[in-house]
Structure formats: structure tokens, C-alpha cells
Scaffold this active site. Sequence first.
Site, PDB file in Angstrom:
ATOM      1  CE  LYS A  92      -2.025  -1.369   3.738  1.00  0.00           C
ATOM      2  NZ  LYS A  92      -2.926  -1.618   4.890  1.00  0.00           N
ATOM      3  N   GLY A 120      -8.518   4.108  10.213  1.00  0.00           N
ATOM      4  CA  GLY A 120      -9.172   2.849   9.886  1.00  0.00           C
ATOM      5  C   GLY A 120      -9.017   2.408   8.447  1.00  0.00           C
ATOM      6  CB  THR A 121      -7.110   3.812   5.568  1.00  0.00           C
ATOM      7  OG1 THR A 121      -7.528   5.148   5.839  1.00  0.00           O
ATOM      8  CG2 THR A 121      -7.075   3.592   4.070  1.00  0.00           C
ATOM      9  N   GLY A 122      -6.506   1.009   6.705  1.00  0.00           N
ATOM     10  CA  GLY A 122      -5.922  -0.307   6.484  1.00  0.00           C
ATOM     11  C   GLY A 122      -6.840  -1.436   6.892  1.00  0.00           C
ATOM     12  CB  CYS A 123      -8.997  -1.918   9.876  1.00  0.00           C
ATOM     13  SG  CYS A 123      -7.781  -1.644  11.173  1.00  0.00           S
ATOM     14  CB  THR A 140      -7.114   8.616   6.454  1.00  0.00           C
ATOM     15  OG1 THR A 140      -5.987   9.044   7.252  1.00  0.00           O
ATOM     16  CG2 THR A 140      -7.334   9.595   5.310  1.00  0.00           C
TER      17      THR A 140
END
Length: 266
Positions: free
Chosen positions: A176, A211-214, A209
Site C-alpha cells: 500500500k 481505519g483505512t488499512g483495517c 483517514t
Amino acid sequence: MSSAPPLVLTVAGSDSGGGAGIQADLKAMLALGVHGMSVLTAVTAQNSRGVQGVWELPAEAVRAQYRSVVDDIGVQAVKTGMLATAPLVETVAELLSDSGAPVVVDPVGVSKHGDPLLAASALDAVRTKLLPLATVATPNLDEVTQLIDVHVVYESDMRTAAEGILSYGPEWVLIKGGHLPTGREAVDLLTDGTEEHWLRAPRLDNRHTHGTGCTLASAIASGLAKGLAVPEAVREAKEYVTGAIRAGFALGEGIGPVDHGWRFRD
């Protein structure tokens, strides 16, 4: 009586502020039309300003939750998030070793605010026990540095990062690139070592942003549970998360969350 939707299990920590962790996972799963289930690994005291405390659950509590869900209900995809310690990583890896379901590993190392969420002593267990079980691993650039000591500065460095992560055995890796210091696009690289898929979206001017990865990992797991191939599941997840970032909103005094329900309000 209608039939059950696809079944997705998240194995992760709780975010009391509701922006990341188990809470984000279940919101994303609901928004994407699957039934979300959970195995809680840790409790955090967390808000828009950071993480004020972390309490890991005992391995036997994690094992009991997993067996309770999987032995009765079953599962069609699993997503792992915050695992905190080496014993928890090893426990989860043992449980997943015979699950038969696709596994999305989000190797959560630090929070959006820079707070550590994985003990340094757990990194080797992530590399050698968990990554080999992954259908897709989804490290961000900070997690790449933690896991393989590769510092990604340019888009071209993402190939080196992918090769390093793939050396530990996941089928696919999604590097990412949202933290790349330059460029007007959020660029991700999905590869299995043979195919390459470069996924691009506009870099949005929104600081909220959390919580983007979860959310991205949960969206990928949701797609896999629906029977999508990995490239298609990742492409649809990227589209969903881009919309969630665009709609991210202020909450508290710090960094607000992405909006998991943006499609309902769009």
C-alpha cells in the site's frame, strides 16, 4: 427465510473510538453485503488523538472464540489485524493453518497516530508463522520497514518491498503506497511474483483517514468470501476504500475515521 450471506471472520483488536479494528471491520463487512464475525485479540482505549492503553486477551480466550465461531457457523474468508504479541500471532497462525478459507493478513504494527500495536518480539512470528498462510498480505510502507527493513521512497521501490514480503510465503502481497512522500495518486502494487497490478486513485485532501488499512483488508476478505479472484477482490476493495476516505469525517479533536457507510449516503 432467506439464506445467509457470505461469512467473514475478523481476528483483531477493538478500537473504542469505532474508527479502526474490529469495529471498522464489521462496518465494512456489513456495507459490502457479508456477515461479519469476530475474534477479539486485544482491547484498546483509543480515540481520535491516539491510543491511551492496550490490554491483550489470553491466548486461550482467542482460541475459544475462534473455535466457537468456526466449528458451529463456518467461515468463507478470514481477515487478521492487530495481534499484539508473539503468543497471539502463533495461536492465530495455528488456528488458521487448517481453516481452508482464504486469509487476508493485515500486519498491523502501528496505529494511524504512530502508537505501537505489535511487540517487536512478535515480528519474527508474523514473518514465519502468519505470512506463509496469507492469501493476500496487505502491509503499508511502515509495516514493510518493520518486517523486512526496506524503506520505500519511490514507486519503483515497491517492487523490492513486494519481493521481500513474498519471500515469506504469502500467495499475493498488496504493497500500500498511500504513505509515499510524493505523487498526486495513491498507488498500490498487487503481485504474486508473476502478475503485477498497479492500482491508482486520486490522493484525496482529507486528513480523516483513521481505519483505512483495517477497512481495506476487510473489504478484500469480503470480496474473496463472495468468490472473487484476488485481483478483482482487491480492485473492488480499493474502490470502496477510496470512497470511504473521500467521505471521512471529523470526530473528536484529532484524526477522524473513514466513512464505512458512504455508499448509503452518497
